[in-house]
Design an enzyme around this catalytic site. Structure first.
Site, PDB file in Angstrom:
ATOM      1  N   TYR A 136      63.587  26.629   5.806  1.00 53.53           N
ATOM      2  CA  TYR A 136      62.377  26.818   5.018  1.00 53.53           C
ATOM      3  C   TYR A 136      62.542  26.443   3.548  1.00 53.53           C
ATOM      4  O   TYR A 136      61.572  26.367   2.810  1.00 53.53           O
ATOM      5  CB  TYR A 136      61.923  28.277   5.140  1.00 53.53           C
ATOM      6  CG  TYR A 136      60.440  28.415   5.394  1.00 53.53           C
ATOM      7  CD1 TYR A 136      59.926  28.276   6.671  1.00 53.53           C
ATOM      8  CD2 TYR A 136      59.565  28.682   4.356  1.00 53.53           C
ATOM      9  CE1 TYR A 136      58.574  28.393   6.906  1.00 53.53           C
ATOM     10  CE2 TYR A 136      58.206  28.800   4.583  1.00 53.53           C
ATOM     11  CZ  TYR A 136      57.729  28.656   5.859  1.00 53.53           C
ATOM     12  OH  TYR A 136      56.389  28.777   6.087  1.00 53.53           O
ATOM     13  N   LYS A 188      69.469  30.603  17.192  1.00 54.16           N
ATOM     14  CA  LYS A 188      69.558  29.465  18.126  1.00 54.16           C
ATOM     15  C   LYS A 188      70.992  28.952  18.021  1.00 54.16           C
ATOM     16  O   LYS A 188      71.236  27.760  17.793  1.00 54.16           O
ATOM     17  CB  LYS A 188      68.517  28.394  17.706  1.00 54.16           C
ATOM     18  CG  LYS A 188      68.378  27.233  18.663  1.00 54.16           C
ATOM     19  CD  LYS A 188      67.565  27.549  19.894  1.00 54.16           C
ATOM     20  CE  LYS A 188      67.555  26.369  20.836  1.00 54.16           C
ATOM     21  NZ  LYS A 188      66.903  26.666  22.129  1.00 54.16           N
ATOM     22  N   ASP A 222      63.858  30.980  21.635  1.00 53.25           N
ATOM     23  CA  ASP A 222      62.881  30.578  22.662  1.00 53.25           C
ATOM     24  C   ASP A 222      62.741  31.648  23.744  1.00 53.25           C
ATOM     25  O   ASP A 222      61.640  31.961  24.189  1.00 53.25           O
ATOM     26  CB  ASP A 222      63.222  29.195  23.264  1.00 53.25           C
ATOM     27  CG  ASP A 222      64.711  28.955  23.420  1.00 53.25           C
ATOM     28  OD1 ASP A 222      65.506  29.764  22.910  1.00 53.25           O
ATOM     29  OD2 ASP A 222      65.098  27.962  24.065  1.00 53.25           O
ATOM     30  N   ASP A 246      59.005  33.174  10.515  1.00 51.58           N
ATOM     31  CA  ASP A 246      57.657  32.682  10.217  1.00 51.58           C
ATOM     32  C   ASP A 246      56.872  32.515  11.517  1.00 51.58           C
ATOM     33  O   ASP A 246      55.728  32.971  11.643  1.00 51.58           O
ATOM     34  CB  ASP A 246      57.791  31.335   9.489  1.00 51.58           C
ATOM     35  CG  ASP A 246      56.455  30.694   9.197  1.00 51.58           C
ATOM     36  OD1 ASP A 246      55.590  31.378   8.622  1.00 51.58           O
ATOM     37  OD2 ASP A 246      56.263  29.516   9.545  1.00 51.58           O
ATOM     38  N   ASP A 250      53.753  35.397  13.526  1.00 55.69           N
ATOM     39  CA  ASP A 250      52.394  35.084  13.982  1.00 55.69           C
ATOM     40  C   ASP A 250      52.226  35.518  15.437  1.00 55.69           C
ATOM     41  O   ASP A 250      51.177  36.031  15.831  1.00 55.69           O
ATOM     42  CB  ASP A 250      52.092  33.580  13.853  1.00 55.69           C
ATOM     43  CG  ASP A 250      51.521  33.224  12.484  1.00 55.69           C
ATOM     44  OD1 ASP A 250      51.878  33.910  11.502  1.00 55.69           O
ATOM     45  OD2 ASP A 250      50.726  32.268  12.393  1.00 55.69           O
TER      46      ASP A 250
END
Ligand code: ATP
Length: 353
Positions: A136, A188, A222, A246, A250
């Site tokens: 980011y 990850k 994931d 981020d 959501d």
């Protein structure tokens, strides 16, 4: 009588807590306006210094993060912020990212809780997002080849062990202080072995210090996205790198009714900025229909931060009753109240309960 009123006023003045208020862009001024009205009805102690940022900052002083806004936050160390839009075009970095860097707001706390019965019941989760590292930071560049000046795009992510340890310690401390049982570290590390591997490694080290107080496990991002949809109740707290936080926050907001229901708090050493998780929602801006709950809940977090947990509880209760007993809801929650009508209904609840 007049004397008493004056004394009360003086007491309020003495107790006032200076705070910066940034109305922001898009639906920002609408949800900020609603929140201010509700906070006034609650007798909130904040003495607001109103400043601009985002597109509003560019319009007022040519900079998405004007010097006056930075100076105000340096002075107050406390802000409530509407969503900011990054002007499209070269030369403008996100004002949100700049704010986080400027005040070293390394942790972003995003709690979600079921307020209206919907697809999922009894959701109560907290996501802690590392706020100034990872992909980011947007260190990006193009490599020209032949006639194409943008033939190859490159992005670099940066995570230091110190920064990973700092956010992990923040998350574990938060868990202890808020009675949370388990932290799931999201990564990850099977693919981004260095960038997210170091995050997992640092979290595992910090977890040892909290061994008998807070459990820790980890999950690949994931798989976590799928598990959050299948069985969100298995989670208590999520600790995420910047980009994964981020995205997943959501998703979390979707478990409790959408982006209108999700508050966020940014903490650094000595500075705190409170905001809604959502952006400026240009599609509904200016229509007076935005759901102000995210920012109202951010205001609750701000009240708790300054030691006014009772006021925060009072406001949360009023929001719950407005939604579920008075059945006043904005369109995103399948109601037909405007932003203003929703704020009016909460004010009525605060005045009568
Ligand atoms: P950003 O990139 O800054 O997150 P975005 O445009 O991708 O911004 P948001 O602005 O966060 O995304 O919102 C996505 C959509 O969700 C909006 O277009 C809007 O329809 C809806 N939405 C967001 N916030 C609210 C809200 N407070 N009330 C109602 N709907 C909202």
């Amino acid at each position: 009588m007049e004397k008493h009123a004056h004394a009360r006023q003086m007491k309020n003045l003495l107790a006032a807590i200076p705070a910066t208020l940034i109305p922001g862009d898009g639906i920002g001024p609408e949800v900020v306006g609603a929140t201010l009205r509700v906070l006034d009805a609650l007798g909130s102690p904040f003495a607001w210094d109103i400043q601009q940022a985002g597109v509003a900052g560019v319009n007022s002083s040519g900079d998405p993060l004007p010097t006056a806004t930075l100076e105000s936050i340096r002075r107050t160390r406390l802000a409530l912020k509407g969503p900011l839009t990054t002007p499209i075009g070269e030369g403008f970095r996100s004002a949100n990212v700049r704010l986080r860097e400027e005040f070293q707001l390394y942790s972003n706390v995003r709690p979600v809780r079921t307020l209206v019965p919907g697809r999922y019941e009894d959701i109560d989760l907290v996501l802690v997002r590392e706020n100034i590292g990872g992909f980011y930071v947007a260190h990006e560049y193009y490599v020209p080849i032949g006639n194409d000046p943008r033939a190859v795009a490159v992005a670099t992510g940066v995570n230091s062990r110190d920064a990973c340890t700092r956010i992990a310690r923040f998350a574990f401390e938060y868990a202890v202080k808020n009675g949370r049982q388990k932290i799931t570290v999201i990564h990850k590390a099977n693919i981004l072995k260095a960038l997210t591997g170091i995050f997992l490694e640092a979290a595992r080290d910090v977890a040892k210090e909290y061994a008998h107080r807070v459990q820790m496990n980890d999950m690949i991002v994931d798989a976590c996205a799928m598990q959050l949809v299948l069985n969100p109740w298995q989670f208590d707290m999520l600790l995420c790198t910047n980009l994964f936080g981020d995205i997943l926050s959501d998703l979390l907001s979707g478990l409790v009714g959408g982006l209108g229901m999700a508050p966020g708090a940014n903490f650094g050493d000595g500075t705190a900025i409170f905001e809604a998780v959502h952006g400026s929602a240009p599609d509904i801006a200016g229509k007076g229909i935005a759901n102000p709950i995210s920012l109202l809940l951010a205001a609750c977090l701000m009240l708790e931060h300054v030691g006014l947990g009772n006021s925060a509880l009072q406001l949360r209760t009023a929001i719950g009753k407005t939604l579920n007993q008075d059945n006043v809801r904005t369109g995103d929650l399948h109601g037909n109240a405007s932003t203003e009508q929703f704020a009016d209904a909460i004010v009525r609840r605060l005045q009568t309960d």
